[in-house]
Design a protein around this motif. Structure first.
Motif, mmCIF file in Angstrom:
data_model
loop_
_atom_site.group_PDB
_atom_site.id
_atom_site.type_symbol
_atom_site.label_atom_id
_atom_site.label_comp_id
_atom_site.label_asym_id
_atom_site.label_seq_id
_atom_site.Cartn_x
_atom_site.Cartn_y
_atom_site.Cartn_z
ATOM 1 N N MET A 174 40.542 39.018 28.007
ATOM 2 C CA MET A 174 40.752 38.184 29.032
ATOM 3 C C MET A 174 39.787 38.618 30.345
ATOM 4 N N SER A 175 39.510 37.619 30.970
ATOM 5 C CA SER A 175 38.439 37.933 32.240
ATOM 6 C C SER A 175 39.241 38.856 33.074
ATOM 7 N N LEU A 176 38.629 39.738 33.565
ATOM 8 C CA LEU A 176 38.802 40.578 34.659
ATOM 9 C C LEU A 176 38.256 40.181 36.049
ATOM 10 N N GLY A 177 39.178 39.845 36.916
ATOM 11 C CA GLY A 177 38.628 39.419 38.230
ATOM 12 C C GLY A 177 38.075 40.751 38.838
ATOM 13 N N ARG A 178 37.328 40.117 39.743
ATOM 14 C CA ARG A 178 36.579 41.087 40.556
ATOM 15 C C ARG A 178 36.336 40.360 42.088
ATOM 16 N N PRO A 179 36.055 41.278 43.026
ATOM 17 C CA PRO A 179 35.603 40.719 44.542
ATOM 18 C C PRO A 179 34.514 39.732 44.163
ATOM 19 N N LEU A 180 34.740 38.481 45.033
ATOM 20 C CA LEU A 180 34.139 37.191 44.891
ATOM 21 C C LEU A 180 32.918 37.608 45.758
ATOM 22 N N VAL A 181 31.728 37.106 45.145
ATOM 23 C CA VAL A 181 30.635 37.137 45.931
ATOM 24 C C VAL A 181 30.523 35.939 46.673
ATOM 25 N N ASP A 240 51.164 35.398 38.712
ATOM 26 C CA ASP A 240 50.621 35.938 39.895
ATOM 27 C C ASP A 240 49.185 35.724 40.317
ATOM 28 N N HIS A 241 48.530 34.933 39.266
ATOM 29 C CA HIS A 241 47.116 34.709 39.558
ATOM 30 C C HIS A 241 46.705 33.919 38.395
ATOM 31 N N PHE A 242 45.457 33.033 38.902
ATOM 32 C CA PHE A 242 44.742 32.329 37.931
ATOM 33 C C PHE A 242 43.549 31.835 38.617
ATOM 34 N N ALA A 243 42.355 31.622 37.832
ATOM 35 C CA ALA A 243 41.306 31.251 38.460
ATOM 36 C C ALA A 243 40.438 30.428 37.689
ATOM 37 N N VAL A 244 39.817 29.313 38.274
ATOM 38 C CA VAL A 244 38.830 28.475 37.480
ATOM 39 C C VAL A 244 37.479 28.214 38.373
ATOM 40 N N GLU A 245 36.644 28.607 38.008
ATOM 41 C CA GLU A 245 35.293 28.539 38.613
ATOM 42 C C GLU A 245 34.271 27.526 38.218
ATOM 43 N N SER A 293 35.858 25.510 42.660
ATOM 44 C CA SER A 293 36.505 26.819 42.200
ATOM 45 C C SER A 293 37.775 26.870 42.857
ATOM 46 N N VAL A 294 38.775 27.195 42.201
ATOM 47 C CA VAL A 294 40.189 27.440 42.628
ATOM 48 C C VAL A 294 40.692 28.614 42.219
ATOM 49 N N ALA A 295 41.219 29.521 43.158
ATOM 50 C CA ALA A 295 41.763 30.926 42.693
ATOM 51 C C ALA A 295 43.499 31.006 43.435
ATOM 52 N N TRP A 296 44.208 31.410 42.399
ATOM 53 C CA TRP A 296 45.578 31.577 42.987
ATOM 54 C C TRP A 296 45.913 33.089 42.775
ATOM 55 N N ASP A 297 46.237 33.774 44.079
ATOM 56 C CA ASP A 297 46.300 35.318 43.945
ATOM 57 C C ASP A 297 47.233 35.683 44.854
ATOM 58 N N ARG A 298 48.757 35.718 44.188
ATOM 59 C CA ARG A 298 49.915 35.777 45.068
ATOM 60 C C ARG A 298 49.855 36.742 46.077
ATOM 61 N N ASP A 299 49.457 38.024 45.780
ATOM 62 C CA ASP A 299 49.354 39.097 46.879
ATOM 63 C C ASP A 299 47.873 39.365 47.166
ATOM 64 N N GLY A 300 46.884 38.846 46.760
ATOM 65 C CA GLY A 300 45.526 39.104 47.120
ATOM 66 C C GLY A 300 44.939 40.276 46.491
ATOM 67 N N SER A 301 45.538 40.785 45.428
ATOM 68 C CA SER A 301 45.179 42.154 44.897
ATOM 69 C C SER A 301 44.195 41.770 43.409
#
Length: 694
Positions: free
Chosen positions: A1-8, A480-485, A495-503
């Motif tokens: 599964m993809s691991l999110g990381r800070p967006l550049v 709590d999260h998903f992303a499509v970029e 690109s769309v990202a859902w991050d319920r608490d921003g973590s």
């Protein structure tokens, strides 16, 4: 599964795809292998998502990347892009690219192996690819090319029609408009209005003017041995009937043609198609909607003077929602999707309701009986229809977003074999096994959608005709999260990202939308919203010709080799397909050769310029491996083999799983080419594709 990381938050350009297009000595750009991604986001670890994939550069350039909390859905998503790539088949200069249903040829297919039954699915799925050349060619194949050509009107090939594009039911115009609504190239669709109108009109011999409905034979809906078929005197074909299938397809196509006519500036003719669509809707409600059973049903054409509907609910009754044809008042039909006596199943939904006496009738007797098994073709249509109900209709009490996600997860779980992603023809609804799955035929069966359901349904990217996108995610309440970029949308990267608490992604809590790498919208929840994206300029990609391809396998070009393993053939290296399965195969290998070194040669039959060669080596991790080096030779005017001069190779040396490109500057004119791959240990080598593009 993809691991999110800070967006550049930069205009990130893919290192794999942003290289400058090479230019020949004549100043003409070489045909690009991949489209440029352009400015976008960099949310996800794409290389990790593509670990183990052959030719990862293709995916990097073409597909939207996702990060989902559900590993089953995400794994299936990437797997299904692999199967779609396998189904891309280059047929030659005349028809270009098509999308195949089976990886191997079947006797009832159109020229080059096309089958129109699932063409609508192929377009809906492929509309999310960045490279427009595949669907440009494929749509033209069915509308202008060999797929629109004549066929025998025989029982084996459908005696009711005389062209390949009408062999099976097909929602051509709707799919065309759905594609344009993603890539924004409406001009391509408008330009094909004459062919789309002809396609729509050619169904007229099957239109009953008294009832105002089209009739179809179930087998030519690609649905032999259905519950409705068993109640006729011909269980295989099924009796001719007025069905939700072709009538819904014709409604959807009429609405799409009307939209394209409006874009062309022809409102008068658009209104004619709107009127035809409305008449079909009214006839469907009068004749096929059962107000007692709250469902659309099959009506036998013959031996049925009272036009009685069959008792059984079949999954095809959900098709009117696929095209927004069903009225809001009919939403109670969707209660059957959750009903244990209806269509509900662990590996469902079922193709006929369980309470039907025809449920699973003869289903174990052999392929293909669409009277109960879980069928990806129909599951795709039902989930598309459900997404439309949930995203585009007023709210109702029968199904919700959690039901959509659960059905999609069940569909993903169906696509497994021996614990790994796999899709075949039909699955048992209650047991974790494929019912119809024959070796060398059913592997990676391309007869359905999945990724379109993830993108347009689960993640809620609802394509529009204007300069905006509508977002209406159907993810479960507990995500709590998903992303499509970097979704290629209207010439932009969305690109769309859902991050319920921003973590998860470190960009703040809530839903964030980016266009070309720039944040353009943020909100705290997942309520539906329209976001302006503007209109970009999709970069047109030059079409090319592969001079080595020979789909038919006869005449020239002709491939030979110094040694070939009996299960393979030299011709498979130039058959227009490039996939790396063990069964079925499309490759030449030297396995079992007594030689220290072997070669594969292609005689073109006539001299042609060579400037852009591409080689895909087969590597099974065992007896056939990637060579450490290879030589490319051409046949000189005096018939001798000589090293091809002026080569620039990318990559410089072969790497497992990467396409090898050999640019020749200046171009060399020759009538034959030969490649000599060499392993240091003298072991076997293989080639799945040898191409010469210009």
């Amino acid at each position: 599964m993809s691991l999110g990381r800070p967006l550049v938050l930069l205009a990130v350009v893919s290192l794999l795809t942003a290289t400058a297009t090479p230019v020949t000595a004549q100043g003409v750009p070489a045909v690009p292998v991949y489209p440029e991604v352009g400015a976008g986001t960099h949310l996800l670890d794409r290389r990790a998502d593509l670990a183990g994939f052959v030719e990862p550069e293709w995916y990097e350039a073409n597909i939207p990347f996702v990060d989902l909390p559900d590993e089953t859905i995400e794994d299936t998503y990437y797997y299904r892009w692999r199967t779609y790539k396998e189904a891309l088949k280059y047929t030659g200069a005349g028809d270009g690219w098509i999308v195949s249903e089976f990886l191997g040829p079947v006797g009832y297919s159109a020229p080059h192996g096309g089958i129109v039954a699932a063409a609508g699915h192929h377009v809906y799925e492929g509309r999310w690819l960045r490279d427009h050349r595949y669907l440009d060619d494929y749509l033209d194949y069915w509308l202008r090319g060999s797929g629109a050509g004549p066929k025998p009107a025989t029982d084996h090939l459908n005696e009711n029609t005389t062209d390949w594009a009408h062999q099976y039911s097909f929602w051509a115009a709707d799919a065309m408009l759905a594609r344009a609504s993603v890539d924004g190239r409406f001009g391509f669709a408008v330009d094909r209005l004459p062919e789309l109108e002809r396609q729509w009109r050619t169904w007229s011999p099957q239109f009953d003017r008294e009832l105002g409905l089209y009739w179809q034979v179930p087998v030519w809906d690609a649905m032999e041995y259905t519950a409705s078929s068993y109640q006729s005197d011909d269980p295989y074909h099924g009796g001719e009937g007025f069905r939700p299938t072709l009538n819904a397809y014709q409604y959807g196509d009429a609405k799409a043609i009307a939209s394209l006519l409006e874009l062309r500036g022809d409102p008068r003719r658009a209104q004619q198609y709107e009127s035809d669509a409305e008449a079909l809707r009214a006839a469907m409600e009068q004749r096929l909607w059962d107000p007692d059973a709250q469902f659309y049903k099959h009506v036998m054409r013959d031996g049925n003077p009272g036009r009685e509907r069959l008792d059984d609910r079949e999954q095809i009754g959900y098709l009117p929602w696929y095209f927004h044809m069903a009225p809001e008042a009919n939403s109670a039909a969707w209660a059957q999707l959750r009903d244990p006596a209806g269509f509900a199943a662990p590996f469902g939904p079922t193709t006929v309701e369980r309470r039907s006496p025809w449920f699973m009738h003869e289903a174990e007797a052999g392929c293909c009986r669409w009277s109960g098994p879980s069928w990806p073709f129909a599951t795709s249509q039902t989930l598309t229809a459900l997404a439309n109900l949930l995203a585009d209709y007023p709210s109702q009490s029968y199904v919700d977003n959690n039901d959509y996600a659960a059905l999609l997860k069940g569909y993903a779980a169906t696509q497994r074999k021996n614990g790994v992603p796999y899709v075949a023809e039909a699955h048992h609804p209650d047991q974790d096994r494929w019912l119809y799955d024959s070796a060398g035929h059913s592997e990676d069966y391309n007869h359905s959608t999945f990724n379109d359901l993830v993108l347009s349904g689960l993640l809620g990217i609802r394509p529009q005709q204007g300069e905006q996108v509508r977002l209406a995610p159907l993810v479960p309440d507990d995500w709590d999260h998903f992303a499509v970029e970097n979704v290629p949308y209207h010439g932009r990267n969305l690109s769309v990202a859902w991050d319920r608490d921003g973590s998860r992604y470190g960009q703040g809590a809530g839903l964030t939308v980016w266009v070309d790498g720039r944040p353009v919208h943020r909100q705290a929840d997942l309520r539906p919203v329209e976001v302006g994206v503007g209109t970009g300029q999709p970069r047109p990609l030059a079409s090319g010709v592969d001079d080595l391809v020979n789909v038919a396998g006869t005449g020239f070009p002709a491939a030979t080799a110094s040694h070939t393993w009996p299960a393979d053939t030299p011709a498979d290296a130039i058959d227009g397909q490039d996939f790396h399965l063990d069964v079925p195969t499309t490759r030449w290998t030297s396995y079992g050769s007594p030689n220290r070194e072997d070669w594969l040669a292609v005689d073109l039959g006539t001299a042609k310029p060579v400037s852009d060669l591409r080689l895909s080596f087969y590597d099974d991790g065992g007896g056939v491996r990637t060579p450490e080096e290879f030589a490319v030779e051409y046949r000189t005017a005096v018939g001798e083999w000589a090293a091809l001069p002026g080569q620039t190779r990318v990559p410089p040396a072969p790497e497992r799983g990467r396409l090898n490109r050999i640019l020749v500057e200046p171009p060399v004119t020759t009538s034959a080419l030969r490649v000599r791959p060499v392993r240091a240990d003298g072991g076997a080598v293989g080639i799945t594709a040898f191409q010469s593009w210009r």
